[in-house]
Design a protein around this motif. Sequence first.
Motif, PDB file in Angstrom:
ATOM      1  N   LEU A 201      -9.027  66.786  95.063  1.00  0.00           N
ATOM      2  CA  LEU A 201      -9.067  67.697  96.209  1.00  0.00           C
ATOM      3  C   LEU A 201      -8.566  67.033  97.488  1.00  0.00           C
ATOM      4  N   VAL A 202      -8.916  65.762  97.689  1.00  0.00           N
ATOM      5  CA  VAL A 202      -8.404  65.042  98.861  1.00  0.00           C
ATOM      6  C   VAL A 202      -6.895  64.851  98.729  1.00  0.00           C
ATOM      7  N   GLY A 203      -6.444  64.444  97.524  1.00  0.00           N
ATOM      8  CA  GLY A 203      -5.009  64.279  97.306  1.00  0.00           C
ATOM      9  C   GLY A 203      -4.256  65.583  97.454  1.00  0.00           C
ATOM     10  N   ARG A 204      -4.874  66.677  97.055  1.00  0.00           N
ATOM     11  CA  ARG A 204      -4.243  67.990  97.193  1.00  0.00           C
ATOM     12  C   ARG A 204      -4.024  68.332  98.670  1.00  0.00           C
ATOM     13  N   ARG A 205      -5.049  68.089  99.488  1.00  0.00           N
ATOM     14  CA  ARG A 205      -4.899  68.364 100.930  1.00  0.00           C
ATOM     15  C   ARG A 205      -3.824  67.481 101.560  1.00  0.00           C
ATOM     16  N   LEU A 206      -3.800  66.214 101.165  1.00  0.00           N
ATOM     17  CA  LEU A 206      -2.788  65.313 101.696  1.00  0.00           C
ATOM     18  C   LEU A 206      -1.394  65.765 101.301  1.00  0.00           C
ATOM     19  N   THR A 207      -1.234  66.182 100.035  1.00  0.00           N
ATOM     20  CA  THR A 207       0.072  66.620  99.562  1.00  0.00           C
ATOM     21  C   THR A 207       0.516  67.885 100.279  1.00  0.00           C
ATOM     22  N   LEU A 208      -0.404  68.824 100.475  1.00  0.00           N
ATOM     23  CA  LEU A 208      -0.064  70.057 101.178  1.00  0.00           C
ATOM     24  C   LEU A 208       0.276  69.803 102.643  1.00  0.00           C
ATOM     25  N   SER A 209      -0.156  68.661 103.164  1.00  0.00           N
ATOM     26  CA  SER A 209       0.132  68.332 104.549  1.00  0.00           C
ATOM     27  C   SER A 209       1.421  67.531 104.708  1.00  0.00           C
ATOM     28  N   THR A 210       1.586  66.493 103.875  1.00  0.00           N
ATOM     29  CA  THR A 210       2.720  65.576 104.078  1.00  0.00           C
ATOM     30  C   THR A 210       3.587  65.365 102.853  1.00  0.00           C
ATOM     31  N   GLY A 211       3.174  65.840 101.689  1.00  0.00           N
ATOM     32  CA  GLY A 211       3.942  65.599 100.470  1.00  0.00           C
ATOM     33  C   GLY A 211       3.596  64.262  99.852  1.00  0.00           C
ATOM     34  N   TYR A 212       3.976  63.165 100.529  1.00  0.00           N
ATOM     35  CA  TYR A 212       3.631  61.821 100.086  1.00  0.00           C
ATOM     36  C   TYR A 212       2.618  61.232 101.058  1.00  0.00           C
ATOM     37  N   PHE A 213       1.842  60.260 100.601  1.00  0.00           N
ATOM     38  CA  PHE A 213       0.820  59.654 101.455  1.00  0.00           C
ATOM     39  C   PHE A 213       0.505  58.263 100.936  1.00  0.00           C
ATOM     40  N   THR A 214      -0.201  57.488 101.736  1.00  0.00           N
ATOM     41  CA  THR A 214      -0.539  56.126 101.334  1.00  0.00           C
ATOM     42  C   THR A 214      -1.815  56.114 100.503  1.00  0.00           C
ATOM     43  N   ARG A 215      -1.960  55.036  99.788  1.00  0.00           N
ATOM     44  CA  ARG A 215      -3.162  54.876  98.984  1.00  0.00           C
ATOM     45  C   ARG A 215      -4.396  54.794  99.873  1.00  0.00           C
TER      46      ARG A 215
END
Length: 470
Positions: free
Chosen positions: A53-67
């Motif tokens: 769920l956290v990764g989903r929000r990050l992806t919907l915001s920026t596509g890629y993100f840091t660990r």
Amino acid sequence: TPLRTGTKPPSSSTPQVPLHQRSSTEILKTLLRKKACLYEPETSHSISLVTWLVGRRLTLSTGYFTRQQLQSGVHACVAKKIDEGIVTRTKVNRCMQIILNSCFHYIIPRPDGSEENGEAFRMGFARDAADDEHLLRTLPAPWNNLSLDSLANSESDFFNMSDEEGDDKRKSKDRSDSLSLDSGGGKRSVLLCFNENVCSSSDVFHCHNEFIRDVAHTANLTLSPEEWQSFFTGSRAYRKRPNNIDNFESGYSRMNQQSLSSFRTSWCAKRYEHDHTVCSFAHAEINRGWLRRDSSLHKYKPLSCPNIKPLPGKEGCFTNMCPRGVACDHAHSNEEIIYHPDNYKRLACKNSASSCPLKDVCPRVHTKQDMPHHHPHGYRHGRRRHDNSPSQRPRSSSDVARIGGFGKIPEGSPMLYIDPAPLSEFEKTLLLPGLQAMFRDHSSSIFYSNKMNGNLVEYGLFGYRSKQSS
């Protein structure tokens, strides 16, 4: 007498049990710990869901993100559980590690130091990803009161966090907390991206359990159905288990209806070495180039399509000229026959459970008398037995080159697709410009050369032409 310098004090703890005397489940836990991973039934399931769920929000915001953005977001969601002593940060990180290994791949910065733009991936993910946030309310106690409100309250800081910030800053010396490259002009972040076949929490649970299976298979470790049940459920089953959880039925038992329907219906996107013959995702050299259809969505008979024929003189090669494609009411591969609900687990396997090469994905029945006991298969006297299985053989760097949409060079298809067959799922993985047309032309050349009894057929600017073989 005082101890000498450099010597260890005597230990009062119980001596360790030799490896060959330990149970298969204990050995599997040790293998996971060596990979900085951890599995505990309720904890792992809850952390896996929060990570998705956290990764989903990050992806919907920026596509890629840091660990570190992902890790900080998960820690923020379970902060109360950490403060209450229910779980530690280390345990959260180790549960997350399985998801990082199985559901993500890395996006390396460009040589000029700039980071990849994740907008295109973000748009595609937004179209396909499921909204599973309501599942947080279905978790068992003490995880049943988790929420993502901690992210919403500080969303701008959360999504714009730099590599030097976050609640793991004090652990920055630990190389497992963040990944970066130094190009001389400063560190560049290595970004995370969901694998192509991860679009829902069910996909995450599936990949999570697949990784654990692969760890066991790579080590030649065999668990009975009872041992898998004990490993995945622990001393007690979930007190409140959601219906959509991927109920892992492994060992040599049968897959449930949901697992059988989805078995090998999507291409494998794993970025780690594993045995393709026991993978529950599709590989072209295993399915002969035809992606198995979900039997719950496509109604077809477990009988071979008359338009799928073996190529004479070419063992294992087939031609597909079926004009109906995925709409055909007959099977287009051996996988669609043996894993069809009408055939699955209806006949006895000719191999014993301990020697079956298909192990827990075998479509046939193994008796309980065949199950290995006491000694985990592949382990003798505490030492791993090395073999020449596909998971053990070294591969060249070209095998893992990032070409196309699945992180590696597309595998060759033993099935030739000839017009009027529509575009296949295999051909859709050939993303380089002109590669799909080239594959079709090459398939037709092979087919017509074989059909014309010695006359070679070439494809030129003006279509096919025949020339006499010398």
